[in-house]
Scaffold this motif. Structure first.
Motif, PDB file in Angstrom:
ATOM      1  N   LEU A   1     -10.363   0.809  -8.765  1.00 26.19           N
ATOM      2  CA  LEU A   1      -9.057   1.311  -9.172  1.00 26.19           C
ATOM      3  C   LEU A   1      -8.210   1.632  -7.942  1.00 26.19           C
ATOM      4  CD1 LEU A   1     -10.025   3.722 -12.091  1.00 26.19           C
ATOM      5  CD2 LEU A   1      -9.187   1.380 -12.245  1.00 26.19           C
ATOM      6  N   GLN A   2      -8.870   2.067  -6.871  1.00 24.55           N
ATOM      7  CA  GLN A   2      -8.204   2.368  -5.612  1.00 24.55           C
ATOM      8  C   GLN A   2      -9.128   1.995  -4.462  1.00 24.55           C
ATOM      9  OE1 GLN A   2      -9.000   5.130  -7.605  1.00 24.55           O
ATOM     10  NE2 GLN A   2      -7.096   5.558  -8.685  1.00 24.55           N
TER      11      GLN A   2
ATOM     12  N   ILE B   1      -3.508   3.713   1.213  1.00 22.01           N
ATOM     13  CA  ILE B   1      -4.389   3.478   0.068  1.00 22.01           C
ATOM     14  C   ILE B   1      -3.684   2.511  -0.877  1.00 22.01           C
ATOM     15  CG2 ILE B   1      -3.480   5.414  -1.301  1.00 22.01           C
ATOM     16  CD1 ILE B   1      -6.411   5.909  -2.208  1.00 22.01           C
ATOM     17  N   ILE B   2      -4.456   1.678  -1.535  1.00 26.90           N
ATOM     18  CA  ILE B   2      -3.882   0.695  -2.453  1.00 26.90           C
ATOM     19  C   ILE B   2      -4.574   0.850  -3.802  1.00 26.90           C
ATOM     20  CG2 ILE B   2      -5.491  -1.152  -1.799  1.00 26.90           C
ATOM     21  CD1 ILE B   2      -3.122  -3.087  -2.024  1.00 26.90           C
TER      22      ILE B   2
ATOM     23  N   TYR C   1      -5.957 -11.805  -2.931  1.00 30.01           N
ATOM     24  CA  TYR C   1      -7.346 -11.555  -2.573  1.00 30.01           C
ATOM     25  C   TYR C   1      -7.724 -10.093  -2.775  1.00 30.01           C
ATOM     26  CZ  TYR C   1      -6.837 -16.197  -0.657  1.00 30.01           C
ATOM     27  OH  TYR C   1      -6.593 -17.537  -0.533  1.00 30.01           O
ATOM     28  N   VAL C   2      -6.736  -9.203  -2.624  1.00 33.20           N
ATOM     29  CA  VAL C   2      -6.974  -7.793  -2.928  1.00 33.20           C
ATOM     30  C   VAL C   2      -7.299  -7.653  -4.413  1.00 33.20           C
ATOM     31  CG1 VAL C   2      -5.970  -5.490  -3.029  1.00 33.20           C
ATOM     32  CG2 VAL C   2      -5.455  -6.963  -1.083  1.00 33.20           C
TER      33      VAL C   2
ATOM     34  N   MET D   1       0.831  -1.212   0.000  1.00 30.65           N
ATOM     35  CA  MET D   1       0.000   0.000   0.000  1.00 30.65           C
ATOM     36  C   MET D   1       0.863   1.259   0.000  1.00 30.65           C
ATOM     37  SD  MET D   1      -1.313   0.275   3.946  1.00 30.65           S
ATOM     38  CE  MET D   1      -0.144   0.664   5.278  1.00 30.65           C
ATOM     39  N   THR D   2       0.263   2.373  -0.378  1.00 33.69           N
ATOM     40  CA  THR D   2       0.907   3.675  -0.333  1.00 33.69           C
ATOM     41  C   THR D   2       0.455   4.381   0.946  1.00 33.69           C
ATOM     42  OG1 THR D   2       0.929   3.853  -2.739  1.00 33.69           O
ATOM     43  CG2 THR D   2       1.169   5.897  -1.495  1.00 33.69           C
TER      44      THR D   2
END
Length: 208
Positions: A101-102, A113-114, A90-91, A8-9
């Motif tokens: 998209l996010q 956030i991913i 799974y994500v 993730m970011t």
């Protein structure tokens, strides 16, 4: 397996639902963000999300004034959230099922956030097939078994337990690849150390 927390970011921005779309656009431009998480009004409230797609499809495409449209008018709330411990595979399925998209990564609080970009760029995609991972585990287990037997004895219970692990891994690999095992790693060990064949605990394994 890599998790959402691994890729993730953490550099994520939030915005008030009462802010204008123009404010959201300025915030996105400042850090080249593609989405903003909409703040909760209270602890029991759900998070929301506003994306570049929302702005383009719901504001610009209809010629609306971004200075007059509020975030809450075009945001998605509640938004789908990702648990930080969720495996990347799974994500990806979650994103595919819901055409995302996010998505924010949340566990009690906002952690990051991913995005699809994170999944592709930072997850060592595509991950190694299960059989390759098992092969790596097998080699490590064989090395450990040999070390244990060298420290104790080829006839010790510790040695037997270590080779049990090897046998299980080899059986799993054979099952995954649908191949028959011609000679197990332990049988090869017995070829090197015939004294192991005299131990009762190995009678069935080594043909003693």
């Amino acid at each position: 397996m890599l998790t959402a927390a691994d890729i993730m970011t953490q550099d994520v921005a939030t915005i008030r639902s009462s802010a204008t779309v123009a404010e959201a656009v300025r915030l996105m431009k400042e850090r080249d963000w593609r989405a903003l998480i909409v703040e909760r009004r209270h602890n029991q409230d759900a998070y929301g999300i506003i994306t570049q797609s929302d702005i383009v499809y719901k504001v610009i495409a209809f010629g609306k004034d971004p200075c007059k449209v509020r975030v809450h008018e075009i945001m998605t709330k509640p938004c789908i959230v990702v648990n930080p411990d969720l495996g990347v595979e799974y994500v990806a399925r979650l994103f595919a099922d819901h055409h995302l998209l996010q998505a924010p990564v949340i566990q009690g609080e906002l952690l990051g956030i991913i995005s699809l970009t994170d999944i592709i760029r930072r997850s060592k995609f595509v991950e190694l097939p299960r059989t390759i991972l098992l092969e790596q585990e097998l080699q490590d287990a064989i090395k450990k078994a040999r070390e244990v037997c060298a420290k104790t004895s080829p006839r010790s219970e510790e040695c037997a337990a270590a080779w049990d692990v090897v046998e299980e891994l080899q059986s799993e690999i054979a099952h995954q690849s649908a191949n028959r095992i011609e000679k197990t790693a332990f049988e090869e060990f017995c070829d090197e150390f015939p004294e192991a064949m005299t131990g009762q605990i190995y009678d069935n394994w080594c043909g003693g």
